[in-house]
Design an enzyme around this catalytic site. Structure first.
Site, mmCIF file in Angstrom:
data_model
loop_
_atom_site.group_PDB
_atom_site.id
_atom_site.type_symbol
_atom_site.label_atom_id
_atom_site.label_comp_id
_atom_site.label_asym_id
_atom_site.label_seq_id
_atom_site.Cartn_x
_atom_site.Cartn_y
_atom_site.Cartn_z
ATOM 1 N N TYR A 125 -58.284 21.444 1.110
ATOM 2 C CA TYR A 125 -57.931 20.117 0.597
ATOM 3 C C TYR A 125 -57.280 19.209 1.637
ATOM 4 O O TYR A 125 -57.088 18.030 1.377
ATOM 5 C CB TYR A 125 -56.988 20.255 -0.613
ATOM 6 C CG TYR A 125 -57.732 20.452 -1.917
ATOM 7 C CD1 TYR A 125 -58.420 21.628 -2.174
ATOM 8 C CD2 TYR A 125 -57.749 19.460 -2.897
ATOM 9 C CE1 TYR A 125 -59.106 21.816 -3.353
ATOM 10 C CE2 TYR A 125 -58.429 19.633 -4.092
ATOM 11 C CZ TYR A 125 -59.110 20.807 -4.315
ATOM 12 O OH TYR A 125 -59.796 20.977 -5.490
ATOM 13 N N LYS B 150 -60.625 35.763 -1.127
ATOM 14 C CA LYS B 150 -61.953 36.230 -0.718
ATOM 15 C C LYS B 150 -61.752 36.849 0.659
ATOM 16 O O LYS B 150 -62.289 36.380 1.671
ATOM 17 C CB LYS B 150 -62.921 35.030 -0.703
ATOM 18 C CG LYS B 150 -64.370 35.389 -0.458
ATOM 19 C CD LYS B 150 -65.073 36.031 -1.642
ATOM 20 C CE LYS B 150 -66.457 36.481 -1.213
ATOM 21 N NZ LYS B 150 -67.180 37.205 -2.288
ATOM 22 N N ASP C 51 -64.756 35.938 -6.800
ATOM 23 C CA ASP C 51 -66.000 36.039 -7.586
ATOM 24 C C ASP C 51 -65.826 37.051 -8.725
ATOM 25 O O ASP C 51 -66.234 36.808 -9.866
ATOM 26 C CB ASP C 51 -67.212 36.357 -6.707
ATOM 27 C CG ASP C 51 -66.970 37.465 -5.689
ATOM 28 O OD1 ASP C 51 -65.818 37.939 -5.559
ATOM 29 O OD2 ASP C 51 -67.944 37.873 -5.025
ATOM 30 N N ASP D 247 -58.426 25.562 -8.009
ATOM 31 C CA ASP D 247 -59.062 24.436 -8.693
ATOM 32 C C ASP D 247 -60.174 24.942 -9.605
ATOM 33 O O ASP D 247 -60.248 24.602 -10.784
ATOM 34 C CB ASP D 247 -59.631 23.459 -7.655
ATOM 35 C CG ASP D 247 -60.397 22.326 -8.315
ATOM 36 O OD1 ASP D 247 -59.857 21.736 -9.265
ATOM 37 O OD2 ASP D 247 -61.541 22.054 -7.888
ATOM 38 N N ASP E 129 -60.328 25.488 -14.127
ATOM 39 C CA ASP E 129 -61.291 24.922 -15.082
ATOM 40 C C ASP E 129 -61.848 26.052 -15.946
ATOM 41 O O ASP E 129 -61.996 25.919 -17.165
ATOM 42 C CB ASP E 129 -62.446 24.208 -14.361
ATOM 43 C CG ASP E 129 -62.197 22.714 -14.188
ATOM 44 O OD1 ASP E 129 -61.023 22.317 -14.066
ATOM 45 O OD2 ASP E 129 -63.181 21.941 -14.163
HETATM 46 C C1 IPM Z 1 -57.675 18.967 -10.432
HETATM 47 C C2 IPM Z 1 -58.764 17.986 -10.042
HETATM 48 C C3 IPM Z 1 -58.472 17.474 -8.633
HETATM 49 C C4 IPM Z 1 -58.470 18.651 -7.703
HETATM 50 C C5 IPM Z 1 -59.438 16.384 -8.141
HETATM 51 C C6 IPM Z 1 -59.547 15.234 -9.101
HETATM 52 C C7 IPM Z 1 -59.080 15.899 -6.761
HETATM 53 O O1 IPM Z 1 -60.013 18.568 -10.123
HETATM 54 O O2 IPM Z 1 -56.502 18.551 -10.502
HETATM 55 O O3 IPM Z 1 -57.985 20.125 -10.678
HETATM 56 O O4 IPM Z 1 -59.525 19.039 -7.185
HETATM 57 O O5 IPM Z 1 -57.396 19.197 -7.470
HETATM 58 MN MN MN Z 2 -59.964 20.600 -10.884
#
Ligand code: IPM
Ligand code: MN
Length: 326
Positions: free
Chosen positions: A121, A172, A205, A229, A233
């Site tokens: 990042y 990883k 993974d 990240d 999700d």
């Molecule tokens: C998150 C989002 C951000 C990230 C993006 C919007 C830059 O996906 O907070 O998880 O990748 O950290």
């Molecule tokens: Mn994210």
């Protein structure tokens, strides 16, 4: 005592869910003194403003920041993400991204600790001969001993404070041998100071499979910025949906304000339709209250959010139902 909070509703469903989060916090009786900041993709399209230094300086004097979501399809990728969200994380040194996943019915109670200021990042790298057949692009991952260690220490301390006292490193190491070696050695060294915490290691993974098939195995997970990240999700998807996933971008050293935001994005496809579930924003505000020392109000909000009967209707109806339960 009133807490001074900077509020960035942002784009899309951001302002809609933040309005409900503030409603629910105020219903607990906690007093907030809010300052609104009109920032995000829409503001950028209007006058080119992303994040002025003067605003960053103002924020340094606040107790916390609450953010909805930023990003609009009309702005090229990266402009707002790098210029606003990542700039906040880096410049305010929000080095921990804490993302809890709780689904009592499914028996899931895990927290991902995502390193928040390093890894891929940082924006290291560049492009050469762009647009030609000989185009080259590099994008490095930066991992410092200091950055990894403070993140790993935070994760061990958190694991120690929880009942299961277990921490899994996700990386990883079999391919990213340089960064992986730094993470693994740091993890092992810090583990020696925390004899009461059980530990495990999973490749990222494999961790994706466990998240889907057996998320109950996890207590606390620590991982790098990009793996964190993606995993978070997935964590949202397997524990009630991304509409429930909250996060705290923390500066545990408290040299400045921490920032709290739902894991989800601005969801332009459902913006303005009162369809967004505000629970992720409400739970993010509860994390903020915890961080500000309002543990009782935070616990009441979490309890309300766990009540399925509050989860029907429009964005503001869910907000009203949560407010009525705190
Ligand atoms: C998150 C989002 C951000 C990230 C993006 C919007 C830059 O996906 O907070 O998880 O990748 O950290
Ligand atoms: Mn994210």
């Amino acid at each position: 005592m009133s807490h001074k909070i900077g509020v960035i509703g942002g784009d899309g469903i951001g302002p809609e869910v933040i309005a409900e989060a503030l409603k629910v916090v105020r219903a607990t009786g906690v007093s907030l003194d809010t300052v609104d900041y009109d920032l995000g993709g829409a503001r950028y399209l209007r006058d080119g403003t992303i994040l002025p230094d003067s605003v960053l300086d103002e924020w340094r004097g606040l107790d916390a920041l609450l953010l909805g979501a930023v990003g609009t399809p009309d702005v090229p990728p990266g402009v707002i993400e790098r210029g606003l969200l990542l700039k906040m994380r880096f410049d305010l040194d929000l080095y921990i991204n804490q993302r809890p996943f709780l689904d009592a019915d499914a028996g899931i109670d895990m927290v991902v600790i995502r390193e928040n200021t390093e890894g891929p990042y940082v924006g290291e790298g560049g492009a050469l001969r762009r647009g030609t057949p000989h185009e080259v692009a590099t994008q490095g991952s930066v991992n410092t001993r200091m950055g990894v260690e403070r993140c790993v220490r935070y994760a061990f301390d958190l694991a120690e404070s929880r009942s299961r006292k277990h921490l899994t490193l996700v990386h990883k190491t079999n391919v990213l041998t340089f960064a992986g070696d730094l993470w693994q050695r740091t993890f092992d060294e810090v583990a020696a100071d925390h004899a009461g915490v059980g530990t495990a290691y999973n490749h990222v993974d494999a961790a994706c499979i466990y998240f889907v098939q057996d998320p109950q195995r996890y207590d606390v997970i620590v991982t790098d910025n990009l793996f964190g990240d993606i995993l978070t999700d997935l964590g949202g998807a397997v524990s009630g949906g991304i509409g429930f996933a909250s996060s705290g971008n923390l500066n545990p050293a408290r040299t400045g304000p921490s920032m709290f935001e739902p894991v989800h994005g601005s969801a332009p496809d459902i913006a303005g339709q009162a369809k967004a579930n505000p629970t992720a924003a409400v739970l993010s505000a509860a994390m903020m209250l915890d961080f500000l020392g309002e543990a009782d109000a935070a616990a009441r909000i979490r309890k309300a959010c766990a009540d399925p009967s509050a989860q029907t209707g429009s964005t503001s109806q869910v907000g009203d139902a949560l407010a009525a339960r705190v």
